[in-house]
Design a protein around this motif. Sequence first.
Motif, short mmCIF file in Angstrom:
data_model
loop_
_atom_site.label_atom_id
_atom_site.label_comp_id
_atom_site.label_asym_id
_atom_site.label_seq_id
_atom_site.Cartn_x
_atom_site.Cartn_y
_atom_site.Cartn_z
N VAL A 184 -64.06 -43.66 3.76
CA VAL A 184 -63.28 -43.51 4.99
C VAL A 184 -61.85 -43.11 4.63
O VAL A 184 -61.21 -43.76 3.80
CB VAL A 184 -63.27 -44.81 5.81
CG1 VAL A 184 -62.37 -44.69 7.04
CG2 VAL A 184 -64.69 -45.19 6.23
N VAL A 185 -61.38 -42.05 5.27
CA VAL A 185 -59.98 -41.67 5.20
C VAL A 185 -59.36 -42.17 6.50
O VAL A 185 -59.61 -41.60 7.57
CB VAL A 185 -59.81 -40.14 5.08
CG1 VAL A 185 -58.33 -39.76 5.04
CG2 VAL A 185 -60.54 -39.62 3.85
N GLU B 190 -68.12 -49.14 0.09
CA GLU B 190 -68.41 -50.57 0.17
C GLU B 190 -67.38 -51.32 1.02
O GLU B 190 -67.44 -52.54 1.13
CB GLU B 190 -68.44 -51.18 -1.25
CG GLU B 190 -69.59 -50.68 -2.10
CD GLU B 190 -70.94 -51.11 -1.57
OE1 GLU B 190 -71.07 -52.26 -1.12
OE2 GLU B 190 -71.88 -50.28 -1.59
N GLY B 191 -66.40 -50.58 1.57
CA GLY B 191 -65.38 -51.22 2.41
C GLY B 191 -64.17 -51.73 1.65
O GLY B 191 -63.38 -52.51 2.19
N ASN B 192 -64.02 -51.28 0.41
CA ASN B 192 -62.87 -51.70 -0.40
C ASN B 192 -61.76 -50.66 -0.36
O ASN B 192 -62.04 -49.46 -0.30
CB ASN B 192 -63.30 -51.92 -1.86
CG ASN B 192 -64.33 -53.03 -1.97
OD1 ASN B 192 -64.16 -54.10 -1.41
ND2 ASN B 192 -65.41 -52.76 -2.68
N LEU B 193 -60.54 -51.13 -0.43
CA LEU B 193 -59.38 -50.24 -0.43
C LEU B 193 -59.26 -49.56 -1.79
O LEU B 193 -59.04 -50.22 -2.81
CB LEU B 193 -58.12 -51.05 -0.12
CG LEU B 193 -56.84 -50.25 0.04
CD1 LEU B 193 -56.95 -49.30 1.22
CD2 LEU B 193 -55.66 -51.20 0.24
N LEU C 191 -64.70 -50.57 11.46
CA LEU C 191 -64.76 -50.09 10.08
C LEU C 191 -66.17 -50.27 9.53
O LEU C 191 -66.69 -49.39 8.84
CB LEU C 191 -63.73 -50.83 9.20
CG LEU C 191 -63.73 -50.46 7.73
CD1 LEU C 191 -63.47 -48.97 7.53
CD2 LEU C 191 -62.70 -51.29 6.97
N SER C 192 -66.81 -51.39 9.85
CA SER C 192 -68.15 -51.67 9.33
C SER C 192 -69.19 -50.64 9.77
O SER C 192 -70.24 -50.51 9.15
CB SER C 192 -68.59 -53.08 9.73
OG SER C 192 -68.60 -53.21 11.13
N ASP C 193 -68.88 -49.85 10.83
CA ASP C 193 -69.80 -48.79 11.26
C ASP C 193 -69.99 -47.73 10.18
O ASP C 193 -70.94 -46.96 10.22
CB ASP C 193 -69.26 -48.08 12.52
CG ASP C 193 -69.21 -48.96 13.74
OD1 ASP C 193 -69.90 -50.01 13.77
OD2 ASP C 193 -68.48 -48.61 14.69
N VAL D 274 -65.55 -39.74 5.92
CA VAL D 274 -65.27 -39.58 7.34
C VAL D 274 -63.76 -39.77 7.53
O VAL D 274 -63.14 -40.59 6.87
CB VAL D 274 -66.09 -40.57 8.19
CG1 VAL D 274 -65.77 -42.00 7.86
CG2 VAL D 274 -65.90 -40.32 9.66
N ILE D 275 -63.18 -38.97 8.41
CA ILE D 275 -61.75 -39.05 8.72
C ILE D 275 -61.58 -39.78 10.03
O ILE D 275 -62.24 -39.46 11.03
CB ILE D 275 -61.14 -37.63 8.83
CG1 ILE D 275 -61.30 -36.88 7.51
CG2 ILE D 275 -59.68 -37.70 9.26
CD1 ILE D 275 -61.09 -35.38 7.64
N LEU D 276 -60.66 -40.76 10.06
CA LEU D 276 -60.31 -41.47 11.29
C LEU D 276 -58.79 -41.49 11.41
O LEU D 276 -58.10 -41.95 10.50
CB LEU D 276 -60.82 -42.92 11.24
CG LEU D 276 -62.31 -43.14 11.11
CD1 LEU D 276 -62.62 -44.62 10.90
CD2 LEU D 276 -63.06 -42.60 12.33
#
Length: 155
Positions: free
Chosen positions: A32-33, A128-131, A24-26, A65-67
């Motif tokens: 991020v979706v 920022e990596g937050n939900l 995720l940190s990448d 970005v979609i994952l």
Amino acid sequence: MSLVLGGKAPQFELPASNGEIVKLSDFKGKNVVLYFYPKDMTPGCTTEACDFRDHHESFEGLNAVILGVSPDPVDRHGKFIEKHGLPFLLLADENHKTAEDYGVWTLKKNFGKEYMGIERSTFIIDNEGNLAKEWRKVKVKGHVEEALEFIKENL
């Protein structure tokens, strides 16, 4: 682990369809979706993946970005991507640890049988990596547009 909107999203490190290990940190600095789906090549999962494919450029235009994540192995993901021309990474969560971290590895019932599996769910993680948002028990029709609209209006 319980998820809290606005809190840090659970980190993960999974093998990806491009042969790399993805964390995720990448994706710091990008939205991020992260969508969890039960199985490659099944009708609902194919429809959902193709909907994300068809809106891929719109997500990219919003710095997103979609994952996709399922318990399928990387080689099966590769076949799924090739068959449907998917332009985003699929991650192999074969031991379902990431699904458990996100609370989507659940008891399911189908034709009277009970088994553990992925509950179709989508998480939007901000740059920022937050939900930022979560959808559980996703109904495929119209869902991708809903996720796109959320990012447009909120991130």
